[in-house]
Design a protein around this motif. Structure first.
Motif, PDB file in Angstrom:
ATOM      1  N   PRO A 114       7.701   5.841  -6.536  1.00 27.89           N
ATOM      2  CA  PRO A 114       7.166   4.625  -7.131  1.00 27.89           C
ATOM      3  C   PRO A 114       8.098   3.426  -7.171  1.00 27.89           C
ATOM      4  CG  PRO A 114       7.813   6.159  -8.849  1.00 27.89           C
ATOM      5  CD  PRO A 114       8.029   6.865  -7.544  1.00 27.89           C
ATOM      6  N   THR A 115       9.384   3.600  -6.882  1.00 26.45           N
ATOM      7  CA  THR A 115      10.330   2.508  -7.105  1.00 26.45           C
ATOM      8  C   THR A 115      11.027   2.075  -5.824  1.00 26.45           C
ATOM      9  OG1 THR A 115      12.272   3.891  -7.519  1.00 26.45           O
ATOM     10  CG2 THR A 115      10.787   3.499  -9.377  1.00 26.45           C
ATOM     11  N   GLY A 116      11.670   0.913  -5.904  1.00 22.36           N
ATOM     12  CA  GLY A 116      12.401   0.404  -4.755  1.00 22.36           C
ATOM     13  C   GLY A 116      13.536   1.305  -4.332  1.00 22.36           C
ATOM     14  N   THR A 117      14.272   1.839  -5.294  1.00 18.52           N
ATOM     15  CA  THR A 117      15.387   2.705  -4.912  1.00 18.52           C
ATOM     16  C   THR A 117      14.900   3.985  -4.246  1.00 18.52           C
ATOM     17  OG1 THR A 117      17.573   3.439  -5.673  1.00 18.52           O
ATOM     18  CG2 THR A 117      15.680   4.022  -7.066  1.00 18.52           C
ATOM     19  N   ASN A 118      13.691   4.464  -4.577  1.00 23.25           N
ATOM     20  CA  ASN A 118      13.101   5.600  -3.852  1.00 23.25           C
ATOM     21  C   ASN A 118      12.947   5.256  -2.372  1.00 23.25           C
ATOM     22  OD1 ASN A 118      10.935   6.231  -6.632  1.00 23.25           O
ATOM     23  ND2 ASN A 118      12.702   7.446  -6.061  1.00 23.25           N
ATOM     24  N   THR A 268      12.001  -1.464   3.908  1.00 22.56           N
ATOM     25  CA  THR A 268      11.604  -0.965   2.592  1.00 22.56           C
ATOM     26  C   THR A 268      10.880  -2.063   1.826  1.00 22.56           C
ATOM     27  OG1 THR A 268      13.752  -1.562   1.601  1.00 22.56           O
ATOM     28  CG2 THR A 268      13.513   0.672   2.468  1.00 22.56           C
ATOM     29  N   LEU A 269       9.791  -1.688   1.160  1.00 22.66           N
ATOM     30  CA  LEU A 269       9.001  -2.593   0.331  1.00 22.66           C
ATOM     31  C   LEU A 269       8.756  -1.944  -1.026  1.00 22.66           C
ATOM     32  CD1 LEU A 269       6.116  -3.842   2.686  1.00 22.66           C
ATOM     33  CD2 LEU A 269       8.019  -5.209   1.842  1.00 22.66           C
ATOM     34  N   SER A 270       8.692  -2.751  -2.058  1.00 22.11           N
ATOM     35  CA  SER A 270       8.276  -2.278  -3.372  1.00 22.11           C
ATOM     36  C   SER A 270       7.883  -3.497  -4.197  1.00 22.11           C
ATOM     37  CB  SER A 270       9.401  -1.464  -4.042  1.00 22.11           C
ATOM     38  OG  SER A 270       8.938  -0.865  -5.233  1.00 22.11           O
ATOM     39  N   LYS A 271       8.263  -3.535  -5.457  1.00 19.80           N
ATOM     40  CA  LYS A 271       7.983  -4.641  -6.365  1.00 19.80           C
ATOM     41  C   LYS A 271       6.551  -5.148  -6.244  1.00 19.80           C
ATOM     42  CE  LYS A 271      12.719  -6.041  -7.309  1.00 19.80           C
ATOM     43  NZ  LYS A 271      12.771  -5.726  -8.735  1.00 19.80           N
ATOM     44  N   SER A 272       6.288  -6.171  -5.413  1.00 15.62           N
ATOM     45  CA  SER A 272       4.954  -6.783  -5.391  1.00 15.62           C
ATOM     46  C   SER A 272       3.987  -6.178  -4.392  1.00 15.62           C
ATOM     47  CB  SER A 272       5.074  -8.293  -5.145  1.00 15.62           C
ATOM     48  OG  SER A 272       5.319  -8.977  -6.352  1.00 15.62           O
ATOM     49  N   SER A 281       5.982   1.946  -3.755  1.00 15.91           N
ATOM     50  CA  SER A 281       6.945   1.527  -2.734  1.00 15.91           C
ATOM     51  C   SER A 281       6.560   2.118  -1.387  1.00 15.91           C
ATOM     52  CB  SER A 281       8.373   1.938  -3.108  1.00 15.91           C
ATOM     53  OG  SER A 281       8.577   3.323  -2.936  1.00 15.91           O
ATOM     54  N   LEU A 282       7.047   1.485  -0.342  1.00 19.60           N
ATOM     55  CA  LEU A 282       6.795   1.914   1.033  1.00 19.60           C
ATOM     56  C   LEU A 282       8.105   1.974   1.802  1.00 19.60           C
ATOM     57  CD1 LEU A 282       3.817  -0.438   2.060  1.00 19.60           C
ATOM     58  CD2 LEU A 282       3.666   1.819   0.991  1.00 19.60           C
ATOM     59  N   CYS A 283       8.190   2.911   2.703  1.00 19.28           N
ATOM     60  CA  CYS A 283       9.226   2.911   3.724  1.00 19.28           C
ATOM     61  C   CYS A 283       8.509   2.867   5.071  1.00 19.28           C
ATOM     62  CB  CYS A 283      10.102   4.159   3.613  1.00 19.28           C
ATOM     63  SG  CYS A 283      11.501   4.175   4.761  1.00 19.28           S
ATOM     64  N   LEU A 284       8.756   1.840   5.828  1.00 20.70           N
ATOM     65  CA  LEU A 284       8.114   1.635   7.129  1.00 20.70           C
ATOM     66  C   LEU A 284       9.140   1.882   8.228  1.00 20.70           C
ATOM     67  CD1 LEU A 284       6.452  -1.829   6.288  1.00 20.70           C
ATOM     68  CD2 LEU A 284       5.544   0.454   5.814  1.00 20.70           C
ATOM     69  N   PHE A 285       8.714   2.525   9.315  1.00 21.66           N
ATOM     70  CA  PHE A 285       9.667   2.779  10.390  1.00 21.66           C
ATOM     71  C   PHE A 285       8.943   2.959  11.714  1.00 21.66           C
ATOM     72  CE2 PHE A 285       9.187   6.430   7.507  1.00 21.66           C
ATOM     73  CZ  PHE A 285       8.473   7.326   8.288  1.00 21.66           C
ATOM     74  N   ASN A 286       9.693   2.748  12.779  1.00 21.26           N
ATOM     75  CA  ASN A 286       9.146   2.920  14.119  1.00 21.26           C
ATOM     76  C   ASN A 286       8.692   4.362  14.327  1.00 21.26           C
ATOM     77  OD1 ASN A 286       9.505   0.252  15.051  1.00 21.26           O
ATOM     78  ND2 ASN A 286      11.659   0.647  15.499  1.00 21.26           N
ATOM     79  N   ARG A 302       4.366   9.675  -5.800  1.00 21.68           N
ATOM     80  CA  ARG A 302       4.259   8.879  -4.577  1.00 21.68           C
ATOM     81  C   ARG A 302       2.809   8.540  -4.242  1.00 21.68           C
ATOM     82  NH1 ARG A 302       5.042  14.170  -3.468  1.00 21.68           N
ATOM     83  NH2 ARG A 302       4.103  15.175  -1.662  1.00 21.68           N
ATOM     84  N   GLY A 303       1.859   9.101  -4.971  1.00 22.07           N
ATOM     85  CA  GLY A 303       0.450   8.815  -4.732  1.00 22.07           C
ATOM     86  C   GLY A 303      -0.176   8.112  -5.919  1.00 22.07           C
ATOM     87  N   ASN A 304       0.307   6.922  -6.250  1.00 23.38           N
ATOM     88  CA  ASN A 304      -0.210   6.166  -7.391  1.00 23.38           C
ATOM     89  C   ASN A 304      -1.462   5.405  -6.941  1.00 23.38           C
ATOM     90  OD1 ASN A 304      -0.673   4.645  -9.651  1.00 23.38           O
ATOM     91  ND2 ASN A 304       1.342   3.665  -9.696  1.00 23.38           N
ATOM     92  N   ASN A 305      -2.604   6.032  -7.061  1.00 26.10           N
ATOM     93  CA  ASN A 305      -3.832   5.468  -6.511  1.00 26.10           C
ATOM     94  C   ASN A 305      -4.274   4.153  -7.141  1.00 26.10           C
ATOM     95  OD1 ASN A 305      -5.481   7.499  -4.449  1.00 26.10           O
ATOM     96  ND2 ASN A 305      -3.883   8.493  -5.654  1.00 26.10           N
ATOM     97  N   PRO A 306      -4.116   3.932  -8.441  1.00 27.94           N
ATOM     98  CA  PRO A 306      -4.423   2.594  -8.968  1.00 27.94           C
ATOM     99  C   PRO A 306      -3.607   1.499  -8.286  1.00 27.94           C
ATOM    100  CG  PRO A 306      -4.317   4.167 -10.761  1.00 27.94           C
ATOM    101  CD  PRO A 306      -3.859   4.901  -9.540  1.00 27.94           C
TER     102      PRO A 306
END
Length: 424
Positions: A114-118, A268-272, A281-286, A302-306
């Motif tokens: 759920p967080t940026g550091t994750n 890496t994405l999180s916050k907004s 949060s998301l981790c995107l990669f090739n 990791r599955g926060n559906n709301p």
């Protein structure tokens, strides 16, 4: 002697001393809407903090709130781990169609927690797994999170000291402008990479923020970022862009690296990303980097559906037509003009300002001045925080949905706070 108001006593007596923001803003907040918060005594505050960048679309955004309420009322899945759900499918399809495909980005999507550091921890683990190396290069004044792996690539000495153990396998290099142009970009870095006697282990990856938010609103030039991407390619290192605070439109484009024309290996994405302040949060990669074994990196939340629901609503509402980017750039010009005027109105006070889009910083020669300005701004009804290694920068982070009138009001309040704290 400090007297604690009764309304704050339970926080003082029961909550840990680790609390931070509440010390700068001694109020009990009760309601919020758009760019404003209201405390329990009815005092209104204009918010130029926006949940540390997690509320790009403002507090209790009406469109996102409606989507969330509808989902909850129909008993939609709340907790889903990494199970397939309709809310996750809707988010993935929208993210692909609205964000990835129009930018020709091929990324796979990982939900690391759920967080940026994750997200940062998963990016570092993945880079090391792919390359079979331990070392990660970061940059001076970087901030990437408070867990151990993220702290190892964070520059702030105070935050690093909180780890209580040695932070290893991270090597800092000079960020853009750190050496004031006295040394060509990446000369030191590349020399160490090429020299077999340098003692620098071959890094698996380089992690960078395009704008260092916690580090003092340090803005990397597009040409510096392009040179870094080229260096990573030539030296067989993965490039990780930490877009946790500067992504989701904070600098104008959805991703902060778009202006430079680079395509990072990992983002890496999180916050907004949830749009509503919900943990996500998301981790995107090739795709070729997707070497994970099932369950090799996981997490209960990791599955926060709301959060998927509000994220989908945010993407459809603000990113389908390209108007948000134009609006943010226009609002950023409004901020820049106001900060320039404050500089002119306060000659000889050593004011410097810098930023992109709707993230700006104002620094003073007097390193204690930023804290005084933020305290005075709070008294005047404006929430601001400081940043930088010595809290020497006033940081402006209003919601992207702030109106021109609200922005002008906040900037006038900031100007008054600067005047008031500069009086002899």
């Amino acid at each position: 002697m400090t007297i604690t108001p009764p309304a704050l006593s339970v926080f003082e007596t029961l909550e840990s001393e680790v609390r931070s923001y509440c010390r700068s803003w001694p109020a009990v907040f009760d309601r919020s809407q758009g760019s404003r918060l209201t405390d329990e005594d009815g005092h209104s505050y204009l918010d130029f903090f926006a949940g540390a960048g997690s509320l790009n679309y403002g507090h209790n955004n009406a469109v996102l709130k409606r989507a969330l309420i509808d989902y909850i009322e129909r008993d939609g899945i709340t907790h889903g781990l990494d199970m397939a759900t309709t809310a996750k499918r809707a988010f993935l399809e929208t993210f692909q169609n609205v964000i990835l495909r129009p930018r020709d980005l091929p990324y796979k999507v990982m939900f690391p927690g759920p967080t940026g550091t994750n997200a940062v921890e998963s990016a570092l683990k993945l880079a090391r797994k792919v390359k079979g190396r331990e070392s990660i290069v970061s940059f001076t004044n970087a901030f990437h999170g408070m867990s151990l792996g993220s702290l190892a690539v964070t520059g702030n000495a105070f935050k690093r000291a909180g780890a209580g153990i040695p932070l290893v396998h991270g090597t800092p290099m000079p960020f853009d402008h750190y050496l004031d142009g006295q040394t060509p970009d990446f000369l030191w870095f590349e020399t160490l990479l090429e020299d077999q006697g340098s003692g620098l282990n071959k890094p698996a990856a380089v992690i960078v923020e395009t704008v260092q938010g916690e580090g003092g609103i340090n803005v990397a030039r597009p040409e510096w970022l392009r040179a870094l991407a080229d260096l990573c390619h030539r030296q067989d290192m993965l490039l990780i862009v930490d877009d946790i605070q500067m992504g989701c439109g904070r600098t104008g484009a959805f991703f902060s690296f778009e202006e430079s024309g680079i395509t990072p290996d990992i983002v890496t994405l999180s916050k907004s990303i949830s749009g509503y302040g919900l943990p996500m949060s998301l981790c995107l990669f090739n795709p070729e980097l997707d070497v994970w074994e099932p369950g090799e990196h996981n997490g209960t939340f990791r599955g926060n559906n709301p959060a998927f629901v509000t994220a989908t609503a945010a993407l459809n509402t603000y990113w389908a037509d390209g108007q948000m980017e134009k609006q943010t750039i226009a609002r950023g010009e409004q901020v820049e003009q106001a900060l320039s005027a404050i500089d002119v109105e306060n000659p000889g006070q050593g004011i410097d300002f810098r930023g992109r889009g709707l993230v700006w910083g104002m620094e003073f020669v007097d390193k204690d001045r930023a804290g005084a300005v933020c305290r005075r701004a709070f008294e005047l009804g404006l929430l601001l925080e400081t940043s930088g290694p010595r809290s020497e920068v006033v940081k402006l982070l209003p919601p992207l949905t702030v109106t021109p009138e609200e922005l002008d009001e906040g900037l006038r309040t900031l100007a008054r706070a600067v005047r008031d704290t500069g009086a002899a």
